[in-house]
Design a protein around this motif. Sequence first.
Motif, PDB file in Angstrom:
ATOM      1  N   MET A   1       0.846  -1.170   0.000  1.00 39.60           N
ATOM      2  CA  MET A   1       0.000   0.000   0.000  1.00 39.60           C
ATOM      3  C   MET A   1       0.897   1.240   0.000  1.00 39.60           C
ATOM      4  N   ASN A   2       0.532   2.213  -0.809  1.00 41.17           N
ATOM      5  CA  ASN A   2       1.375   3.403  -0.868  1.00 41.17           C
ATOM      6  C   ASN A   2       1.158   4.289   0.365  1.00 41.17           C
ATOM      7  N   ARG A   3       2.119   5.159   0.587  1.00 39.94           N
ATOM      8  CA  ARG A   3       2.139   5.984   1.790  1.00 39.94           C
ATOM      9  C   ARG A   3       0.931   6.922   1.875  1.00 39.94           C
ATOM     10  N   ARG A   4       0.553   7.471   0.752  1.00 40.72           N
ATOM     11  CA  ARG A   4      -0.582   8.403   0.729  1.00 40.72           C
ATOM     12  C   ARG A   4      -1.875   7.700   1.146  1.00 40.72           C
ATOM     13  N   ARG A   5      -2.081   6.496   0.634  1.00 44.51           N
ATOM     14  CA  ARG A   5      -3.284   5.730   0.998  1.00 44.51           C
ATOM     15  C   ARG A   5      -3.257   5.360   2.482  1.00 44.51           C
ATOM     16  N   LYS A   7      -1.805   7.021   4.931  1.00 44.87           N
ATOM     17  CA  LYS A   7      -2.096   8.229   5.707  1.00 44.87           C
ATOM     18  C   LYS A   7      -3.594   8.524   5.713  1.00 44.87           C
ATOM     19  N   LYS A   8      -4.235   8.326   4.579  1.00 41.56           N
ATOM     20  CA  LYS A   8      -5.674   8.576   4.481  1.00 41.56           C
ATOM     21  C   LYS A   8      -6.442   7.582   5.357  1.00 41.56           C
ATOM     22  N   LEU A   9      -6.048   6.303   5.303  1.00 41.38           N
ATOM     23  CA  LEU A   9      -6.695   5.295   6.138  1.00 41.38           C
ATOM     24  C   LEU A   9      -6.499   5.603   7.619  1.00 41.38           C
ATOM     25  N   THR A  10      -5.297   6.023   7.973  1.00 37.60           N
ATOM     26  CA  THR A  10      -5.009   6.350   9.371  1.00 37.60           C
ATOM     27  C   THR A  10      -5.874   7.511   9.841  1.00 37.60           C
ATOM     28  N   SER A  11      -5.964   8.545   9.045  1.00 39.55           N
ATOM     29  CA  SER A  11      -6.785   9.704   9.396  1.00 39.55           C
ATOM     30  C   SER A  11      -8.247   9.294   9.603  1.00 39.55           C
ATOM     31  N   ARG A  12      -8.741   8.481   8.699  1.00 39.67           N
ATOM     32  CA  ARG A  12     -10.126   8.003   8.811  1.00 39.67           C
ATOM     33  C   ARG A  12     -10.305   7.106  10.031  1.00 39.67           C
ATOM     34  N   LEU A  13      -9.306   6.285  10.352  1.00 34.67           N
ATOM     35  CA  LEU A  13      -9.403   5.389  11.501  1.00 34.67           C
ATOM     36  C   LEU A  13      -9.449   6.181  12.805  1.00 34.67           C
ATOM     37  N   VAL A  14      -8.608   7.182  12.941  1.00 35.33           N
ATOM     38  CA  VAL A  14      -8.633   8.007  14.152  1.00 35.33           C
ATOM     39  C   VAL A  14      -9.986   8.705  14.281  1.00 35.33           C
ATOM     40  N   VAL A  25     -14.499   1.442  11.992  1.00 38.12           N
ATOM     41  CA  VAL A  25     -13.183   1.040  12.498  1.00 38.12           C
ATOM     42  C   VAL A  25     -12.827  -0.348  11.958  1.00 38.12           C
ATOM     43  N   LYS A  26     -13.769  -1.274  12.059  1.00 38.53           N
ATOM     44  CA  LYS A  26     -13.520  -2.635  11.569  1.00 38.53           C
ATOM     45  C   LYS A  26     -13.275  -2.657  10.064  1.00 38.53           C
ATOM     46  N   ALA A  27     -14.050  -1.880   9.326  1.00 38.80           N
ATOM     47  CA  ALA A  27     -13.880  -1.839   7.870  1.00 38.80           C
ATOM     48  C   ALA A  27     -12.516  -1.262   7.487  1.00 38.80           C
ATOM     49  N   LEU A  28     -12.094  -0.222   8.182  1.00 38.55           N
ATOM     50  CA  LEU A  28     -10.799   0.392   7.885  1.00 38.55           C
ATOM     51  C   LEU A  28      -9.645  -0.553   8.229  1.00 38.55           C
ATOM     52  N   LEU A  29      -9.773  -1.287   9.309  1.00 30.54           N
ATOM     53  CA  LEU A  29      -8.746  -2.277   9.650  1.00 30.54           C
ATOM     54  C   LEU A  29      -8.676  -3.370   8.589  1.00 30.54           C
ATOM     55  N   ARG A  30      -9.841  -3.816   8.124  1.00 32.59           N
ATOM     56  CA  ARG A  30      -9.859  -4.825   7.052  1.00 32.59           C
ATOM     57  C   ARG A  30      -9.226  -4.279   5.773  1.00 32.59           C
ATOM     58  N   ALA A  31      -9.366  -2.974   5.557  1.00 35.63           N
ATOM     59  CA  ALA A  31      -8.808  -2.342   4.353  1.00 35.63           C
ATOM     60  C   ALA A  31      -7.304  -2.102   4.467  1.00 35.63           C
ATOM     61  N   PRO A  38      -0.246   6.838  14.247  1.00 36.19           N
ATOM     62  CA  PRO A  38      -0.903   8.104  14.594  1.00 36.19           C
ATOM     63  C   PRO A  38      -1.272   8.891  13.341  1.00 36.19           C
ATOM     64  N   ASN A  39      -2.248   9.785  13.497  1.00 32.44           N
ATOM     65  CA  ASN A  39      -2.587  10.672  12.385  1.00 32.44           C
ATOM     66  C   ASN A  39      -1.574  11.813  12.324  1.00 32.44           C
TER      67      ASN A  39
END
Length: 147
Positions: A1-5, A7-14, A25-31, A38-39
């Motif tokens: 997974m690229n760094r930009r993606r 970072k976006k997933l991390t921001s959404r997870l927080v 939260v579960k969907a983002l972890l699966r993704a 950290p964000n």
Amino acid sequence: MNRRRQKKLTSRLVMAAILGEQAEVKALLRAGADPQAPNTEGTTPLYAASVHGDTATVRTLLTAGANPDTESGTGSEGTPLCGAACWGHTETVRELLAHGADPNLREDGGTGLSPLAWALNGPHQETADVLRAAGARDDVEAKPERP
């Protein structure tokens, strides 16, 4: 997974952890979101869920590999256990302890308050009792700053 993606997933997870959106939260972890990352502000998903007392999300993040003793933020936040204890989220404190959180770990890189000190400052006696039962010591206080 690229760094930009990532970072976006991390921001959404927080944000999902802050809002208590367990399904997200579960969907983002699966993704592929990293439960430990950290964000951009330094907030970890586990801290965000802990400070809000979202025990189900805390459990999900811990099961996914989040470290219960990782400090969040850059001096403005703290450990997940300190955050939960500060607000008297007793069930969240129990969950963090069950996953190995150190009941005597002070925040701010070891120079700040302990979870027990936060609970007592609350005042959240039930939370303090849970921490003491897990081995928290009353003598673990903030170290004075050196000039």
